[in-house]
Design a protein around this motif. Structure first.
Motif, PDB file in Angstrom:
ATOM      1  N   ILE A 224      42.809  46.543  51.803  1.00  0.00           N
ATOM      2  CA  ILE A 224      43.012  45.231  50.956  1.00  0.00           C
ATOM      3  C   ILE A 224      44.291  45.422  50.227  1.00  0.00           C
ATOM      4  N   LEU A 225      45.408  44.223  50.322  1.00  0.00           N
ATOM      5  CA  LEU A 225      46.489  44.384  49.635  1.00  0.00           C
ATOM      6  C   LEU A 225      46.326  43.043  48.772  1.00  0.00           C
ATOM      7  N   HIS A 226      46.469  43.368  47.514  1.00  0.00           N
ATOM      8  CA  HIS A 226      46.368  42.312  46.469  1.00  0.00           C
ATOM      9  C   HIS A 226      47.622  42.315  45.751  1.00  0.00           C
TER      10      HIS A 226
ATOM     11  N   GLU B 170      46.010  26.241  48.811  1.00  0.00           N
ATOM     12  CA  GLU B 170      45.212  26.136  49.846  1.00  0.00           C
ATOM     13  C   GLU B 170      45.705  27.384  50.836  1.00  0.00           C
ATOM     14  N   GLU B 171      46.930  27.703  50.656  1.00  0.00           N
ATOM     15  CA  GLU B 171      47.485  28.827  51.605  1.00  0.00           C
ATOM     16  C   GLU B 171      47.335  30.026  50.939  1.00  0.00           C
ATOM     17  N   ALA B 172      46.977  30.121  49.780  1.00  0.00           N
ATOM     18  CA  ALA B 172      46.674  31.544  49.108  1.00  0.00           C
ATOM     19  C   ALA B 172      45.312  32.188  49.438  1.00  0.00           C
ATOM     20  N   SER B 173      45.348  33.613  49.427  1.00  0.00           N
ATOM     21  CA  SER B 173      43.962  34.339  49.947  1.00  0.00           C
ATOM     22  C   SER B 173      43.184  34.241  48.657  1.00  0.00           C
ATOM     23  N   ILE B 174      41.887  34.422  48.920  1.00  0.00           N
ATOM     24  CA  ILE B 174      40.760  34.545  47.869  1.00  0.00           C
ATOM     25  C   ILE B 174      40.998  35.854  47.195  1.00  0.00           C
ATOM     26  N   ASP B 175      40.581  36.205  45.801  1.00  0.00           N
ATOM     27  CA  ASP B 175      40.760  37.434  45.202  1.00  0.00           C
ATOM     28  C   ASP B 175      39.441  38.255  45.792  1.00  0.00           C
ATOM     29  N   LEU B 176      39.538  39.198  46.499  1.00  0.00           N
ATOM     30  CA  LEU B 176      38.715  40.245  47.010  1.00  0.00           C
ATOM     31  C   LEU B 176      38.526  41.321  46.073  1.00  0.00           C
ATOM     32  N   LEU B 177      39.456  41.643  45.069  1.00  0.00           N
ATOM     33  CA  LEU B 177      39.172  42.661  44.435  1.00  0.00           C
ATOM     34  C   LEU B 177      38.260  42.391  42.973  1.00  0.00           C
ATOM     35  N   LYS B 178      38.423  41.098  42.654  1.00  0.00           N
ATOM     36  CA  LYS B 178      37.481  40.805  41.666  1.00  0.00           C
ATOM     37  C   LYS B 178      37.555  41.602  40.258  1.00  0.00           C
ATOM     38  N   ARG B 179      38.822  42.266  40.234  1.00  0.00           N
ATOM     39  CA  ARG B 179      39.234  43.011  38.892  1.00  0.00           C
ATOM     40  C   ARG B 179      38.349  44.422  39.090  1.00  0.00           C
ATOM     41  N   ASN B 180      37.837  45.052  40.369  1.00  0.00           N
ATOM     42  CA  ASN B 180      37.417  45.978  40.501  1.00  0.00           C
ATOM     43  C   ASN B 180      38.479  46.873  41.045  1.00  0.00           C
ATOM     44  N   PHE B 181      39.243  47.600  40.158  1.00  0.00           N
ATOM     45  CA  PHE B 181      40.349  48.517  40.492  1.00  0.00           C
ATOM     46  C   PHE B 181      40.145  49.591  41.126  1.00  0.00           C
ATOM     47  N   ASN B 182      38.724  50.253  41.282  1.00  0.00           N
ATOM     48  CA  ASN B 182      38.511  51.453  41.453  1.00  0.00           C
ATOM     49  C   ASN B 182      37.761  51.701  42.939  1.00  0.00           C
ATOM     50  N   GLN B 183      38.586  51.143  43.885  1.00  0.00           N
ATOM     51  CA  GLN B 183      38.406  51.024  45.249  1.00  0.00           C
ATOM     52  C   GLN B 183      39.495  51.181  46.336  1.00  0.00           C
ATOM     53  N   ARG B 184      39.307  51.380  47.553  1.00  0.00           N
ATOM     54  CA  ARG B 184      40.406  51.546  48.371  1.00  0.00           C
ATOM     55  C   ARG B 184      41.126  50.144  48.333  1.00  0.00           C
ATOM     56  N   GLY B 185      42.366  50.413  48.225  1.00  0.00           N
ATOM     57  CA  GLY B 185      43.303  49.231  48.287  1.00  0.00           C
ATOM     58  C   GLY B 185      44.579  49.445  47.680  1.00  0.00           C
TER      59      GLY B 185
END
Length: 262
Positions: A179-181, A102-117
């Motif tokens: 975003i920091l993944h 429950e303390e984990a953040s949701i996945d904002l990248l969703k395997r899209n690695f061609n974006q700022r982050g």
């Protein structure tokens, strides 16, 4: 004065026997039926550098002393008198169990690695020949695929991650909305990590549990690093390996040709 001298002697005796003074007073008037067995157990324990658990002490009592005793009784007496192997006392806490999903953040990248982050992870640098290892924490920029910051330590702890993050922050001007993944490692779930990210405008994102492909860029980077350092060189010491990693990361950031991003 004599009263205080006796108290001091009792205190010293309890320290030598490694029992509390309350235990001493509890059994001073009444003979403890386990006491004689405890003395033998403590003697074996001390003679073996305080490393034996009840199984080994039971083996000594039966094989060498010829004593008829149940192994459960040995375990009970050791627990009763707090006879615990030193390495068990010094074991580190299991930080993994401090945090929940429950303390984990949701996945904002969703395997899209061609974006700022940024993506980050920890891998071990394991020297198989002598079993020694260190830990490498890395942050990679998704847009450039450059190593923004990295840190090597012989301890896999939250300080390793915080040092890497603070290095990256000092090298970057615009962090707002970045975003920091990461994965759901305990280091990334700490309050300190979340506060540093939030105070610098960094938005945290995390892979789903047990899904390394959600962080494929950094997984691939660490795999390449190991192939081109450890497997291509004759390394005899961990320090040599660490130095080679420093040199390779510099080579990666400045000279190594990159394939097109997918």
């Amino acid at each position: 004065m004599e009263k205080y001298r006796n108290q001091y002697k009792i205190k010293l005796m309890c320290e030598v026997l490694e029992i509390s003074t309350s235990t001493y007073y509890k059994y001073r008037k009444t003979k403890d039926p386990d006491y004689d067995d405890y003395i033998m157990i403590k003697e074996i324990f001390d003679e073996n550098k305080k490393t034996y658990g009840y199984r080994r002490i039971y083996a000594v009592l039966t094989d060498e002393y010829g004593l008829v005793i149940n192994h459960k009784k040995v375990a009970r007496i050791m627990k009763k008198y707090s006879v615990v192997a030193e390495y068990i006392k010094k074991q580190k806490r299991n930080y993994v169990n401090q945090y929940t999903e429950e303390e984990a953040s949701i996945d904002l990248l969703k395997r899209n690695f061609n974006q700022r982050g940024w993506v980050t992870d920890i891998t071990y640098l394991h020297l198989i020949k002598n079993g020694k290892k260190a830990y490498l924490s890395t942050i990679i920029d998704l847009e450039t695929r450059d190593v923004v910051a990295y840190q090597i330590s012989k301890s896999n702890d939250k300080k390793l991650v915080m040092d890497t993050l603070n290095k990256a922050i000092t090298k970057t001007k615009d962090l707002n909305g970045l975003i920091l993944h990461s994965d759901q490692g305990f280091q990334y779930l700490t309050t300190e990590f979340k506060i540093i990210c939030a105070s610098n405008g960094i938005v945290t994102s995390m892979s789903r549990k047990g899904t390394p492909l959600d962080n494929a860029v950094i997984e691939s980077f660490h795999s390449i690093l190991k192939k081109e350092t450890l497997y291509n060189n004759t390394i005899t010491t961990l320090d040599e390996y660490i130095q080679l990693v420093h040199e390779w990361i510099h080579f990666y950031n400045t000279k190594r040709r990159r394939l097109n991003k997918k």
